[in-house]
Design a protein around this motif. Structure first.
Motif, PDB file in Angstrom:
ATOM      1  N   GLN A 125       0.835  -1.206   0.000  1.00  7.53           N
ATOM      2  CA  GLN A 125       0.000   0.000   0.000  1.00  7.53           C
ATOM      3  C   GLN A 125       0.869   1.255   0.000  1.00  7.53           C
ATOM      4  O   GLN A 125       0.595   2.226  -0.717  1.00  7.53           O
ATOM      5  CB  GLN A 125      -0.910   0.005   1.238  1.00  7.53           C
ATOM      6  CG  GLN A 125      -2.034  -1.018   1.195  1.00  7.53           C
ATOM      7  CD  GLN A 125      -2.853  -0.984   2.472  1.00  7.53           C
ATOM      8  OE1 GLN A 125      -2.338  -1.193   3.555  1.00  7.53           O
ATOM      9  NE2 GLN A 125      -4.136  -0.718   2.339  1.00  7.53           N
ATOM     10  N   PHE A 126       1.902   1.251   0.827  1.00  2.26           N
ATOM     11  CA  PHE A 126       2.797   2.397   0.917  1.00  2.26           C
ATOM     12  C   PHE A 126       3.534   2.622  -0.405  1.00  2.26           C
ATOM     13  O   PHE A 126       3.690   3.761  -0.856  1.00  2.26           O
ATOM     14  CB  PHE A 126       3.797   2.166   2.060  1.00  2.26           C
ATOM     15  CG  PHE A 126       4.721   3.321   2.312  1.00  2.26           C
ATOM     16  CD1 PHE A 126       4.252   4.629   2.328  1.00  2.26           C
ATOM     17  CD2 PHE A 126       6.071   3.098   2.541  1.00  2.26           C
ATOM     18  CE1 PHE A 126       5.111   5.704   2.568  1.00  2.26           C
ATOM     19  CE2 PHE A 126       6.939   4.156   2.773  1.00  2.26           C
ATOM     20  CZ  PHE A 126       6.459   5.456   2.789  1.00  2.26           C
ATOM     21  N   ALA A 127       3.971   1.539  -1.047  1.00  6.65           N
ATOM     22  CA  ALA A 127       4.664   1.661  -2.337  1.00  6.65           C
ATOM     23  C   ALA A 127       3.758   2.288  -3.386  1.00  6.65           C
ATOM     24  O   ALA A 127       4.171   3.185  -4.132  1.00  6.65           O
ATOM     25  CB  ALA A 127       5.147   0.280  -2.802  1.00  6.65           C
ATOM     26  N   VAL A 128       2.518   1.811  -3.460  1.00  3.09           N
ATOM     27  CA  VAL A 128       1.569   2.362  -4.436  1.00  3.09           C
ATOM     28  C   VAL A 128       1.289   3.830  -4.118  1.00  3.09           C
ATOM     29  O   VAL A 128       1.187   4.671  -5.018  1.00  3.09           O
ATOM     30  CB  VAL A 128       0.272   1.539  -4.457  1.00  3.09           C
ATOM     31  CG1 VAL A 128      -0.776   2.191  -5.364  1.00  3.09           C
ATOM     32  CG2 VAL A 128       0.545   0.114  -4.933  1.00  3.09           C
ATOM     33  N   ALA A 317      -3.237   9.274  -2.644  1.00  3.91           N
ATOM     34  CA  ALA A 317      -1.947   8.758  -2.173  1.00  3.91           C
ATOM     35  C   ALA A 317      -1.801   8.933  -0.667  1.00  3.91           C
ATOM     36  O   ALA A 317      -1.336   8.020   0.034  1.00  3.91           O
ATOM     37  CB  ALA A 317      -0.812   9.461  -2.904  1.00  3.91           C
ATOM     38  N   LEU A 318      -2.196  10.086  -0.154  1.00  5.81           N
ATOM     39  CA  LEU A 318      -2.089  10.333   1.284  1.00  5.81           C
ATOM     40  C   LEU A 318      -2.999   9.401   2.071  1.00  5.81           C
ATOM     41  O   LEU A 318      -2.629   8.908   3.146  1.00  5.81           O
ATOM     42  CB  LEU A 318      -2.417  11.794   1.595  1.00  5.81           C
ATOM     43  CG  LEU A 318      -1.402  12.825   1.074  1.00  5.81           C
ATOM     44  CD1 LEU A 318      -1.883  14.245   1.390  1.00  5.81           C
ATOM     45  CD2 LEU A 318      -0.023  12.581   1.681  1.00  5.81           C
ATOM     46  N   GLU A 319      -4.206   9.154   1.560  1.00  6.18           N
ATOM     47  CA  GLU A 319      -5.122   8.233   2.231  1.00  6.18           C
ATOM     48  C   GLU A 319      -4.563   6.814   2.249  1.00  6.18           C
ATOM     49  O   GLU A 319      -4.607   6.114   3.258  1.00  6.18           O
ATOM     50  CB  GLU A 319      -6.493   8.244   1.543  1.00  6.18           C
ATOM     51  CG  GLU A 319      -7.367   9.408   1.921  1.00  6.18           C
ATOM     52  CD  GLU A 319      -7.793   9.357   3.377  1.00  6.18           C
ATOM     53  OE1 GLU A 319      -8.307   8.311   3.808  1.00  6.18           O
ATOM     54  OE2 GLU A 319      -7.572  10.343   4.094  1.00  6.18           O
ATOM     55  N   LEU A 320      -4.031   6.383   1.113  1.00  4.86           N
ATOM     56  CA  LEU A 320      -3.470   5.039   1.018  1.00  4.86           C
ATOM     57  C   LEU A 320      -2.240   4.913   1.919  1.00  4.86           C
ATOM     58  O   LEU A 320      -2.045   3.902   2.594  1.00  4.86           O
ATOM     59  CB  LEU A 320      -3.104   4.734  -0.434  1.00  4.86           C
ATOM     60  CG  LEU A 320      -2.976   3.264  -0.849  1.00  4.86           C
ATOM     61  CD1 LEU A 320      -4.246   2.492  -0.555  1.00  4.86           C
ATOM     62  CD2 LEU A 320      -2.640   3.175  -2.331  1.00  4.86           C
ATOM     63  N   VAL A 337       7.307  -2.390   6.473  1.00  2.00           N
ATOM     64  CA  VAL A 337       6.439  -1.511   5.685  1.00  2.00           C
ATOM     65  C   VAL A 337       7.266  -0.507   4.887  1.00  2.00           C
ATOM     66  O   VAL A 337       7.088  -0.334   3.679  1.00  2.00           O
ATOM     67  CB  VAL A 337       5.443  -0.769   6.610  1.00  2.00           C
ATOM     68  CG1 VAL A 337       4.670   0.285   5.819  1.00  2.00           C
ATOM     69  CG2 VAL A 337       4.466  -1.748   7.238  1.00  2.00           C
ATOM     70  N   VAL A 338       8.191   0.156   5.572  1.00  3.03           N
ATOM     71  CA  VAL A 338       9.016   1.172   4.912  1.00  3.03           C
ATOM     72  C   VAL A 338       9.922   0.538   3.865  1.00  3.03           C
ATOM     73  O   VAL A 338      10.091   1.069   2.757  1.00  3.03           O
ATOM     74  CB  VAL A 338       9.853   1.945   5.949  1.00  3.03           C
ATOM     75  CG1 VAL A 338      10.836   2.885   5.262  1.00  3.03           C
ATOM     76  CG2 VAL A 338       8.928   2.733   6.884  1.00  3.03           C
ATOM     77  N   GLY A 339      10.492  -0.616   4.180  1.00  2.79           N
ATOM     78  CA  GLY A 339      11.385  -1.290   3.239  1.00  2.79           C
ATOM     79  C   GLY A 339      10.666  -1.720   1.973  1.00  2.79           C
ATOM     80  O   GLY A 339      11.159  -1.494   0.852  1.00  2.79           O
ATOM     81  N   VAL A 340       9.486  -2.323   2.124  1.00  4.70           N
ATOM     82  CA  VAL A 340       8.711  -2.742   0.958  1.00  4.70           C
ATOM     83  C   VAL A 340       8.306  -1.522   0.136  1.00  4.70           C
ATOM     84  O   VAL A 340       8.376  -1.529  -1.103  1.00  4.70           O
ATOM     85  CB  VAL A 340       7.465  -3.547   1.386  1.00  4.70           C
ATOM     86  CG1 VAL A 340       6.532  -3.796   0.203  1.00  4.70           C
ATOM     87  CG2 VAL A 340       7.877  -4.878   1.999  1.00  4.70           C
ATOM     88  N   GLY A 341       7.904  -0.453   0.810  1.00  4.31           N
ATOM     89  CA  GLY A 341       7.522   0.761   0.089  1.00  4.31           C
ATOM     90  C   GLY A 341       8.672   1.348  -0.703  1.00  4.31           C
ATOM     91  O   GLY A 341       8.506   1.745  -1.860  1.00  4.31           O
ATOM     92  N   ALA A 342       9.860   1.397  -0.096  1.00  2.39           N
ATOM     93  CA  ALA A 342      11.021   1.970  -0.776  1.00  2.39           C
ATOM     94  C   ALA A 342      11.444   1.137  -1.974  1.00  2.39           C
ATOM     95  O   ALA A 342      11.716   1.673  -3.056  1.00  2.39           O
ATOM     96  CB  ALA A 342      12.187   2.097   0.218  1.00  2.39           C
ATOM     97  N   VAL A 349       6.973  -3.030  -7.608  1.00  2.00           N
ATOM     98  CA  VAL A 349       6.146  -3.526  -6.509  1.00  2.00           C
ATOM     99  C   VAL A 349       6.209  -5.047  -6.407  1.00  2.00           C
ATOM    100  O   VAL A 349       6.167  -5.602  -5.302  1.00  2.00           O
ATOM    101  CB  VAL A 349       4.692  -3.034  -6.673  1.00  2.00           C
ATOM    102  CG1 VAL A 349       3.780  -3.672  -5.642  1.00  2.00           C
ATOM    103  CG2 VAL A 349       4.629  -1.522  -6.560  1.00  2.00           C
ATOM    104  N   GLY A 350       6.300  -5.744  -7.538  1.00  2.00           N
ATOM    105  CA  GLY A 350       6.371  -7.205  -7.504  1.00  2.00           C
ATOM    106  C   GLY A 350       7.606  -7.690  -6.765  1.00  2.00           C
ATOM    107  O   GLY A 350       7.528  -8.577  -5.898  1.00  2.00           O
ATOM    108  N   VAL A 351       8.759  -7.125  -7.094  1.00  2.00           N
ATOM    109  CA  VAL A 351      10.007  -7.485  -6.400  1.00  2.00           C
ATOM    110  C   VAL A 351       9.901  -7.136  -4.915  1.00  2.00           C
ATOM    111  O   VAL A 351      10.315  -7.916  -4.046  1.00  2.00           O
ATOM    112  CB  VAL A 351      11.209  -6.760  -7.049  1.00  2.00           C
ATOM    113  CG1 VAL A 351      12.473  -6.938  -6.199  1.00  2.00           C
ATOM    114  CG2 VAL A 351      11.445  -7.283  -8.457  1.00  2.00           C
ATOM    115  N   ALA A 352       9.349  -5.972  -4.611  1.00  2.00           N
ATOM    116  CA  ALA A 352       9.191  -5.546  -3.222  1.00  2.00           C
ATOM    117  C   ALA A 352       8.320  -6.525  -2.444  1.00  2.00           C
ATOM    118  O   ALA A 352       8.625  -6.857  -1.286  1.00  2.00           O
ATOM    119  CB  ALA A 352       8.580  -4.149  -3.176  1.00  2.00           C
TER     120      ALA A 352
END
Length: 378
Positions: A125-128, A317-320, A337-342, A349-352
């Motif tokens: 969600q954070f990545a998107v 984006a802010l809501e998500l 969460v932060v790592g997957v988003g970054a 996103v698939g690799v994350a």
């Protein structure tokens, strides 16, 4: 007390002001996403609206409650920012539909969630959200004064307690400007066609997007929604049933120009908060979407101010992003969460999603081993 039978539950329909306002509560995120998707890809907005209208009505009648029907946000977000083309989005929707239908039929939804882990889902969600924010900034520079005016409208409405409605106001202002530029569209039925915006393209990007989306769908659209059905409406609806209905929705809508759709706990809670209590809200909203499909002309969409579209994406984006961090219970979860988003922002996103799942499982195994060791010493 729970309903004694599914038939009595499914017959629950009311058409009141509360049902109408509840229906509008579910359109707050749906319409801006669909307009953004139509503006940035080759989809046909009228066909997409027909799909949403039809399945709002179908599931409202079937479940007898205001079940949400929303875009699959990870896939739609990736299409908006250009990571997926529409044919790849369609392919991802077909893959997701088949998977949801099968796992729901086999009763595997709960098991999938334990493998993926909630911090990984929130990381997606954070990545998107980050990708949408990046796209929003690119669009806003088309006209900084217009973007600033749009943000001022959102800020003013938020101060008066109308944050959720602010996106609909901005969408309405953009629509008014588009009609003033392109003229009032003539109502017409969408053309009946098979894959009107292009045949599915089953690429690696489509597969990666599907895997990332399924993590969100299983957690938010199946399990969390099933819990809310019981908490808010005193209804026993299983996550596996919801998984199957989402699978049917995707497989039935996409061949006719629709987009991947799911249920959603946020949309269900939104409908409840605005007063919806029966499937009547879905029927009213479905009819509204079908009526809107008659006038969603391409010329009007092309005239929609891109800077205001950027404002809409900022709010979404802010809501998500907010949802991704609410709540995060441990520092370890926050790091995931932060790592997957970054990684999602910088790589894809698939690799994350895959890396995040591996890291999550490793951390969970270490935590389990530490707990067992402590218990052994005791």
């Amino acid at each position: 007390m729970a309903h004694s039978s599914q038939s009595s539950a499914r017959a629950s329909l009311e058409f009141s002001t509360a049902e109408l306002t509840g229906a509008l509560g579910d359109s707050v995120t749906v319409l801006p996403l669909l307009v953004a998707l139509a503006a940035m890809t080759s989809i046909s907005l009228p066909h997409v609206l027909v799909g949403f209208g039809a399945f709002q009505i179908v599931w409202g009648l079937y479940y007898g409650m205001p079940l949400s029907v929303e875009p699959m946000k990870a896939l739609v977000g990736l299409a908006i920012v250009g990571t997926l083309s529409y044919p790849e989005l369609a392919a991802a929707g077909v893959l997701a539909g088949v998977t949801l239908l099968v796992v729901g039929r086999l009763g595997l939804v709960g098991r999938l969630q334990t493998v993926v882990g909630e911090p990984v889902v929130r990381g997606v969600q954070f990545a998107v959200a980050l990708l949408l924010l990046e796209a929003a900034l690119d669009l806003s520079v088309e006209s900084l004064p217009v973007a600033a005016a749009g943000l001022a409208v959102v800020a003013a409405l938020t101060l008066f307690g109308y944050h959720k409605q602010s996106v609909l106001v901005v969408l309405g202002l953009g629509g008014f400007a588009a009609v003033a530029s392109a003229g009032v569209p003539t109502p017409q039925l969408p053309e009946a066609a098979f894959f009107p915006a292009g045949a599915p393209s089953f690429s690696a990007a489509a597969l990666e997007g599907t895997v990332a989306q399924l993590g969100m769908t299983v957690g938010n659209a199946a399990i969390a929604t099933a819990l809310l059905c019981e908490d808010l409406y005193d209804r026993d609806v299983s996550a596996d049933d919801l998984s199957q209905s989402m699978g049917v929705t995707c497989l039935a809508a996409i061949p006719f120009g629709g987009v991947p759709m799911c249920h959603g706990s946020g949309g269900l809670a939104g409908k409840y908060a605005f007063g919806a209590r029966t499937g009547g809200a879905n029927v009213l909203l479905g009819v509204g979407y079908l009526a809107l499909a008659l006038v969603a002309a391409g010329a009007v969409l092309a005239a929609f101010p891109l800077a205001l579209l950027g404002v809409l994406l900022v709010v979404i984006a802010l809501e998500l992003g907010r949802a991704a961090f609410d709540p995060v219970d441990t520092h370890q979860s926050l790091a995931v969460v932060v790592g997957v988003g970054a990684v999602g922002l910088l790589v894809n996103v698939g690799v994350a999603f895959v890396l995040g799942t591996v890291v999550f499982l490793v951390l969970e195994n270490r935590k389990r081993d530490a707990t067992n060791a402590t218990a052994g010493r005791a």
